[in-house]
Design an enzyme around this catalytic site. Sequence first.
Site, PDB file in Angstrom:
ATOM      1  N   ASP A 172       0.828  -1.200   0.000  1.00 30.76           N
ATOM      2  CA  ASP A 172       0.000   0.000   0.000  1.00 30.76           C
ATOM      3  C   ASP A 172       0.868   1.258   0.000  1.00 30.76           C
ATOM      4  O   ASP A 172       1.951   1.287   0.591  1.00 30.76           O
ATOM      5  CB  ASP A 172      -0.895   0.006   1.241  1.00 30.76           C
ATOM      6  CG  ASP A 172      -1.713   1.273   1.350  1.00 30.76           C
ATOM      7  OD1 ASP A 172      -2.625   1.451   0.524  1.00 30.76           O
ATOM      8  OD2 ASP A 172      -1.429   2.097   2.242  1.00 30.76           O
ATOM      9  N   GLU A 183       1.192  -0.412  -5.159  1.00 27.26           N
ATOM     10  CA  GLU A 183       0.210   0.643  -5.429  1.00 27.26           C
ATOM     11  C   GLU A 183       0.960   1.933  -5.745  1.00 27.26           C
ATOM     12  O   GLU A 183       1.386   2.660  -4.853  1.00 27.26           O
ATOM     13  CB  GLU A 183      -0.710   0.855  -4.216  1.00 27.26           C
ATOM     14  CG  GLU A 183      -1.819   1.856  -4.496  1.00 27.26           C
ATOM     15  CD  GLU A 183      -2.485   2.376  -3.230  1.00 27.26           C
ATOM     16  OE1 GLU A 183      -3.698   2.627  -3.276  1.00 27.26           O
ATOM     17  OE2 GLU A 183      -1.805   2.535  -2.213  1.00 27.26           O
TER      18      GLU A 183
END
Length: 834
Positions: free
Chosen positions: A465, A520
Site C-alpha cells: 500500500d 500501489e
Amino acid sequence: MVYTISGVRFPHLSSIKKNSSLSSFNDDRRTNAVSFSLRKDTRSSGKIFARKPSYDSESSSLATTASDKVEPSETVSEVTQELDDVDAQIIEIEGQEQTSALSTSGDQSYKADISTMSESLDQGVVQRRIPPPGDGKKIYDIDPMLKSYDGHLDYRYGQYIKLRQEIDKNEGGLEAFSRGYEIFGFTRSATGITYREWAPGAKAASLIGDFNNWNSKADVMTRNEYGVWEIFLPNNADGSSAIPHGSRVKIRMDTPTGIKDSIPAWIKYSVQPPGEIPYNGVYYDPAEEDKYVFKHPRPRKPTSLRIYESHVGMSSTEPMINTYANFRDDVLPRIKKLGYNAVQIMAIQEHSYYASFGYHVTNFFAPSSRFGTPDDLKSLIDKAHELGLVVLMDIVHSHASKNTLDGLDMFDGTDGQYFHSGERGYHWMWDSRLFNYGSWEVLRYLLSNARWWLEEYKFDGFRFDGVTSMMYTHHGLQVEFTGNYNEYFGYSTDVDAVVYLMLVNDMIHGLYPEAIVVGEDVSGMPAFCVPVQDGGVGFDYRLHMAVADKWIELLKKRDEDWQVGDVVFTLTNRRWGEKCVVYAESHDQALVGDKTIAFWLMDKDMYDFMAVDKQATPRVDRGIALHKMIRLITMGLGGEGYLNFMGNEFGHPEWIDFPRTDRHLPDGRVIPGNNGSYDKCRRRFDLGDAEYLRYHGLQEFDRAMQHLEEKYGFMTSEHQYISRKDEGDRVIVFERGNLVFVFNFHWTNSYSDYRIGCSVPGKYKIVLDSDGSLFGGFSRLDDSAEFFTSDGRYDDRPCSLMVYAPCRTAVVYAAVGGNDDSSLVPIGLVPDDV
C-alpha cells in the site's frame, strides 16, 4: 514473586536481594488474564546486533540524493567503489566494536542464538539463499530513455549494492537479516523465554504483565551498547513456561518523555479488552496440540491474476464484525465459484482504529484480533489453498499509526526511533508517521515483517500500500505526474525508500520465487516492475490506478460527451513490459463520501427498481448495461491482472461507512457520527444471490467474465490489437488473444451487418454477450449463430466478418477451428461446480 539479576529472571530465592534499579516505576497490579487457544514462534536465530542510534539519524548515509553523491557520467561500478572506500573507513572505526558486540562483550543468550544459527546452517536446516545482485544495467536496454538519468539510477543501484554488502558483512546475509522475529520480541527455547527489544532512547526497561502481577521491579531488563534491551525468563520448576499462553504483556520504559508502558514492537498478537480503549500485547504460545497445522500446499502462481479484494470484518451480510472462520466457510467458496483465482485481504495487521480500513497499523506482526485468533487466520489461508486460491495480503509499510499507546510512535520516548523526526516523519493528509528507511533497525523490522507473513501464515504475496508516498519526499501530495522523467529521478525521490523496496522485493522473490508482489503506485515510476537485478524496483505488478479515476470522470458526464479514444488511451497507457493489475473500482470508490460505479449509474433508483418483475427505469437499464461494459473493457484492455472489491461485482448499493460516534473538535465543532452503526459496514451478498433482483444478473455476468478469462487467458496474451475506435459510431473493436471484443457505447444506435476486422480466418461464435437474459439484458442476439469471415483487409486486418452490434452492449467472439466447439464457454451457462 520473582527477582532479576543482569537481565535474567530467577524463581524466588530468599537469599537474593530485590533489584531496585527501577524504583521510580509505578507498579500497576492487574490480575485478569486473557484466555485463548493456539500457536508458538519458530525458534532459530541469526547473527544479530542493533546498530548504534547514531546510524539511525537524519544524516543516514542511505538518505542522500543522487546529486549529492555522483556525477551523471559515473557508472555503478565506480559509485560502488567509492562507497566501498567510504565503508572501509567506517568499518575501520566501527568494525571492531561491532564484532566485539557479537563475539566477546555480548551477553550469553546472544552468543547462544548466534551458535544456533551456525549449527542450523551447518546441518542444512536453513538452506535458502537470496541470489547476489546483478549489474543493474538491463533497464537501459528495456527503456533507452533512462540512459539520460543513469547518474541517478546508477547511484540508486550503487546504494542497493552497498546495503547488500553491509548486510552480508554484518548480519550474515539478507536471508538471516530478514528473520529478526527469531531474535527480537519473545522467543522460546527448551529452557525458557527470551525477550528482546530495540529501544535506544530508553533509560531503563522491565517486562510486565499478568505473569508477574504487572510488577515493574520483578523482571528488569539489561541494555547492550546498541540499545537492545533483553531478559531471559527460565522455565518454572515444573518445566512450564514462565509466561502462560494468553497472558497480557507490556514493556515498561523510563524514557526521555517519562515512564510509559508499550506493547512490544514485535508482538505477535494483541487484543482490546471489552470496554477499554488501549490494546494489550498477548504472549501467544499455545500447546502443541492446539496449534493449527497447514494441510494444503500453496497453489502455483496463476498466469492470469484475477483478484477478489476483501475485508474480513465487513464480509458478513449482517451488521457485525465478521470472523476469519466465517470468511473461510462462507466467503471463500463464493470467491471460488465466481471464478477469481486470488483473494487479497485487507486490514490483517492489527490496527486500533477500525475505521482506518487497516491502514493505520499499530502492531505490525499481529493479525487483527477483531476477527479471531492467529490460528483462525491460518485456517482461512489453508482453506483458500485447498480451493486453489492464492492469498495476497494488503501490507502497509508506507506509514504507521501515530497512536503512542498501542503502536510504534514514540516507542522509546523519542520522535525518531522508527520514523523520521520532525515534519519529515509526519504525513499531514493521513495523520500518520513515516518510516526512516535509512535506519538499519527499521530495515530489519520491515524486511522481517514481510517475511513473517510469508513464513508463519503462508501468504502467497502482497499488495504494498501507498508506494507512491514512499518513493517521493512530497509523497505524491498536491503533485500531478505528467510522465516527464524528471519527476521520477531528482531531489524529490526518496532513494532510501526505493532501495528498501528493492531489498524487500529481492528478499521475497529470492526466498519465494512463486510469490506475487503488487505495488500501489500512481506516479508511473519507470522500471517499477523490472527485476531488481536488472536495475528495477522489483514488483511483479503495478496497480493501474488511473483507470478507476477515468471512469468516475466519465460517469459525471453525459454519454454524448464520452470519447471512446480517450477510454482506449487510458486503458492502454502503461509501460511496455511492466505488468499491471487493473480495476474499474476498488474499496476506495466504495467508501462513504465517494460512490461506486453502480451508484453513479443508478443512484436512488437502485432502491426501488431492481426487482426483475417490476418495470425498470431508463436509468436502471442504462446502469445495468454500462456496469457490465465498463468492467469487461477494463479487464479486456487494461492490464495483465484484474481486481474487484467484494460486492462490487453485483453493483453493491450504497457505500461503506464504519461505525463511528460524534467527534468533538477543540474549536467546539462536532463532526457527527453514525451512532456506532455497522449497517453500512457489511456486504449484502444476499442481493447478488437473489434471482428475483437485477443484482443477480450483474453477478452472473461477472462470473461469466472471470470464467471466460480462465478459459482463454486473454489478459496475458501477447497478441493485442485495437482495430477500431470510432467516435461517430461509439464503437471499440479489439483483439486480445484468440478473441475479438466488440463494444457499442452508443446510447440509441444499434448496427446491423456491422463489419469488423479480425486476424484469424474461418468461423466465429459468440462466447460472451452482455445483453443475455441471464445477465439482465434484452437478448437481442442469437448466441447460437455462426459468423464466417470474408477475405480482404478491413480496419488494417487481413479478414473481416459481419456482426450485429446492439446499443450499449459488449460481445466477445472466438474463432472455432473446423467443427470443434470444445473450446467454447457456454454463454452465461457456467455450471455451478466450475
